[in-house]
Design an enzyme around this catalytic site. Sequence first.
Site, PDB file in Angstrom:
ATOM      1  CE1 TYR A  54       2.644  -4.337   1.586  1.00  0.00           C
ATOM      2  CE2 TYR A  54       3.154  -5.466  -1.615  1.00  0.00           C
ATOM      3  CZ  TYR A  54       4.310  -5.277   0.169  1.00  0.00           C
ATOM      4  OH  TYR A  54       5.356  -4.961   0.069  1.00  0.00           O
ATOM      5  CB  THR A  55      -3.784  -2.701   0.100  1.00  0.00           C
ATOM      6  OG1 THR A  55      -4.577  -2.583  -0.827  1.00  0.00           O
ATOM      7  CG2 THR A  55      -2.316  -2.450  -0.563  1.00  0.00           C
TER       8      THR A  55
END
Length: 326
Positions: A54-55
């Site tokens: 992420y991300t």
Amino acid sequence: MAARVRIPRTELDVHPLCLGGNVFGWTADAPTSFAVLDAYRAAGGDFVDTADSYTWRVEGNTGGDSERVLGDWMAERGVRDEVVVATKVGSWPERPGLSPENLRAACDDSLRRLRTDHIDLYYAHRDDPDTPVEDTLGAFDELVRAGKIRYVGLSNYSAERLSTVLTLSERHGLARPVALQPHYNLVERASYEDELAELVSSADLGVMPYFALAKGFLTGKYRPGDAPPDTSGPMASARAGGAMAYLDARGERVLGVLDEVAGAHAVPLAAVALAWLAAQPTVTAPIASARTVEQLGTILPMAELTLAPDELAALTEASEDTRLAG
């Protein structure tokens, strides 16, 4: 205060809503993420799920962004010992796969970003068919013995591969996975209930379903006759198109029952959908994210919401997939 839930085969008692960190550093910037985390903690929340990947796809991000935000918040608030941290390894292109070398390096990287000396629950984000299961389990076991992780989890595993992992961990006396993170919610039931639930139950695994709100569909945000959502721009919902796909006859039935039950309890639809999921056999704590404090307020009520048997049955019946019937 909401009752705690125990992740099976662990000493971890957690809040019944696991807060998803996939929005941290993306649709929720650092100050907003801090506000959401503060509000979650104020409500008794202590279980946060993130991942090293992420991300990384977001323009301007490098990967590990969510972990950094969470780590900075825990350090600034001085609350590391009050938070059960779950993160994942294996799906970030910078640290791909589940080889022992990658697991060691990725774990150390995550520890630095999280600004901690241990991870409470460390998931294999996805299966790695190119690495022998024994090698992956040996590396996880090594990390447990080193005190860098407390428990091992698996995400996105088929029943066949999950069974193999459990068998080999016990055969070789290696750290046994205690948790599974599958795709499961009120309108995505078959793959989990038909293929995984029985094995999970017999193996006494904790289950933390992701996409617990079906990409936002179960919030009631998307209704028949609505204009297609705007998915342009960096802050637009990346899941809106997927959510709209649920808006068929079955989806409309589900929304209708959600409306009735939510009205009876004077809570948001999202809270009812999460309470249904939490009430399912084997489910420990659904994962749901919030990009604002206001959104968090729509999901937190699930923690103290107990649905009546007839309400659970009505939701279950409405969400049955009848497309193959007859």
